[in-house]
Design an enzyme around this catalytic site. Sequence first.
Site, PDB file in Angstrom:
ATOM      1  N   LYS B  97       8.493  86.147  55.330  1.00  0.00           N
ATOM      2  CA  LYS B  97       8.335  86.610  53.957  1.00  0.00           C
ATOM      3  C   LYS B  97       8.486  85.387  53.065  1.00  0.00           C
ATOM      4  CE  LYS B  97      10.657  89.009  50.265  1.00  0.00           C
ATOM      5  NZ  LYS B  97      11.787  89.808  49.812  1.00  0.00           N
ATOM      6  N   GLY B 158      16.730  92.762  42.508  1.00  0.00           N
ATOM      7  CA  GLY B 158      18.145  93.115  42.354  1.00  0.00           C
ATOM      8  C   GLY B 158      18.477  93.926  41.112  1.00  0.00           C
ATOM      9  N   ALA B 184      11.236  94.733  45.749  1.00  0.00           N
ATOM     10  CA  ALA B 184      12.110  94.367  44.625  1.00  0.00           C
ATOM     11  C   ALA B 184      12.006  95.353  43.465  1.00  0.00           C
ATOM     12  CB  ALA B 184      11.830  92.965  44.113  1.00  0.00           C
ATOM     13  N   GLY B 185      13.153  95.671  42.943  1.00  0.00           N
ATOM     14  CA  GLY B 185      13.242  96.505  41.747  1.00  0.00           C
ATOM     15  C   GLY B 185      13.454  97.982  42.016  1.00  0.00           C
ATOM     16  N   ASN B 206      16.606  96.392  49.290  1.00  0.00           N
ATOM     17  CA  ASN B 206      17.912  96.015  49.809  1.00  0.00           C
ATOM     18  C   ASN B 206      19.033  96.463  48.876  1.00  0.00           C
ATOM     19  OD1 ASN B 206      19.784  94.463  51.538  1.00  0.00           O
ATOM     20  ND2 ASN B 206      19.996  93.210  49.724  1.00  0.00           N
ATOM     21  N   THR B 207      18.980  95.965  47.626  1.00  0.00           N
ATOM     22  CA  THR B 207      20.087  96.227  46.705  1.00  0.00           C
ATOM     23  C   THR B 207      20.361  97.718  46.535  1.00  0.00           C
ATOM     24  OG1 THR B 207      19.520  94.210  45.538  1.00  0.00           O
ATOM     25  CG2 THR B 207      20.977  95.724  44.384  1.00  0.00           C
TER      26      THR B 207
END
Lengths: 368, 260
Positions: B97, B158, B184-185, B206-207
């Site tokens: 990635k 994040g 993301a987001g 992830n977050t």
Amino acid sequence: MSFYDEYLKYKNFNFNKFFSSVTDNQIIKSINKSKLNIEDFLVLLSPKASNYLEEMAQKAHKLTIQHFGKTILLYTPLYLSNYCTNQCVYCGFNCSNKIKRKQLSLEEVEAEAKAITSTGLKHIIILTGDARKIATVEYIKECTRILKKYFPSIAIEVYAMEQEEYEILVKAGVDLLTIYQETYNEELYDKLHVKGPKKNYRYRLEAPERACRANIRAVNIGALLGLDKEWRRDAFFTGLHAFYLQNLYLDTEVSISLPRIRPHVGSFKPGAIVNNRDMVQFMVAIRLFMPRIGITISTRENSKFRDNIIPLGVTKMSAGSITSVGGHSNKDNYTGQFETSDKRDVNQMKNAIYKRGYQPVFKDWHAI
Amino acid sequence: MEDKLVIGDVVLESRLFIGTGKYSDDKMIPKIIEKSGAQVITVALRRMDFEDKSENVLNYIPKNVRLLPNTSGARNANEAVRIARLARAAGCGNWIKIEVISDNKYLLPDGYETIKATEILAKEGFVVLPYISPDLMVAKSLVDAGAAAVMPLGAPIGTNRGLKTKELIQILIDEISLPVIVDAGIGKPSDACEAMEMGAAACLLNTAIASAEDPVLMAEAFSHSVKAGRKAYLAGLGSVSKYANASSPLTGFLDSIENC
């Protein structure tokens, strides 16, 4: 144009007048904003805002988890040399202090590296006094060359250098510069730094910018809290400095440390006692102001305080610290730069972090 | 009809990709993988510790899960390429990635450097999954550069803010022939569901899982939402109308008067 110009804008700012005008409404509004400006940061540093410490801490906690997760990166200092040409009244390495002076040979550096590696630590910071003719740039470069074999991340905390000198060290494998302004109060700075190259306030103030231009990966700045009797002023300028650097050097990671003055050899009396509540206020205020900024707390702080601030915004902590030259591999009793307070070894620190529901991180960079 | 996601020459059942960062303990990771059903997991090379046996995140990733090393920390194409090569040499496979970020303020990816890195690595046989802002021209260049998928952000990394870039992601889904993986987001399962309903090939997050009060339960919630969104996309969403359709006040007269 440098941070000095930014500093001059606020140098004669009447902080006390501003603080006395801060209202509860202003504080609540600043806490709840999604993007704070420099004035919000100052509002949160006000004495009145300490009444809202829990609210600020709750938000700081959430932001830290969001951006850094439940993790604390561990590192340790490696003192290469304590020769010094400065007379900084608050420092144990002050050249007028009658202490044993020592500079590690390259073999001794390797022995230190092996001793530190055996604890599992991967991030180190190497330190020298300010004696550029003894602990030369070339010497630091050679030490870096050896340490690279053992550590994926090498930080320096040495005397202020020229951009070209930083470039040499970055090329050799240094990825982080730590340099504290000690105090942003220019007049007090002049008094505290009696003699030596460090007396040049502006040269030190602009050192992080020179390192950024040398393409260093990260810079870490801070003020030695307690030097100035107005700690809020130094806290504000630290935030302003970090904000300035991050805006101007987008590809450099900017972080701050919150060192508080500790007992050391000599008879210096601090300008102020910065209490735990003050430390927490500074930490949570900067987290709200700059949500992604790394925050470092060293073993200057005691174990109880360090354990309790884990959820508040700190992202990096030293462990197993020894502030004397060669102290990791050799038990000879050289005088340390300052007395550490949290004396736990790396393993104990690791367990303490896990106990708080956080992960101790040993490696967060890979030399490329 | 079987609905499988193909990346490079790998066929995947699960359309949820997850990360390894921000956990309070890496020991949680196997459970997160199990409950999320993820078959692909991204790990930053900077965090991998090949020497330390006890603190190595790789210990917690089952062998049947595909590793997607990422170039977190790379500030330009050159650094991303070096990190990718290090990851492959360390035995992490040939998926990578690309994450090139030279903006520490918002952590937005650098499209130009990402294209350069993708071009080099694709030629070297890597299966390249680049993380980008949802920019059509960047995505088209990545197709030409040999990427295996494109991974546009829904919001800055994040932030958990959801699909703030929805319109632009939709354009990529409509115009790009490669799988579009929203990365993301994504903050809530409903965000992931929405991305999948739009036709995204997968979601990477992830977050949202790691910062949940109960990450394992949240992993399960995301597993359901991604599946639900995908099924809705396949089923074909009904058309949306702002007004009720019971009558046609403006054109109804056409039926009531003589047609001549």
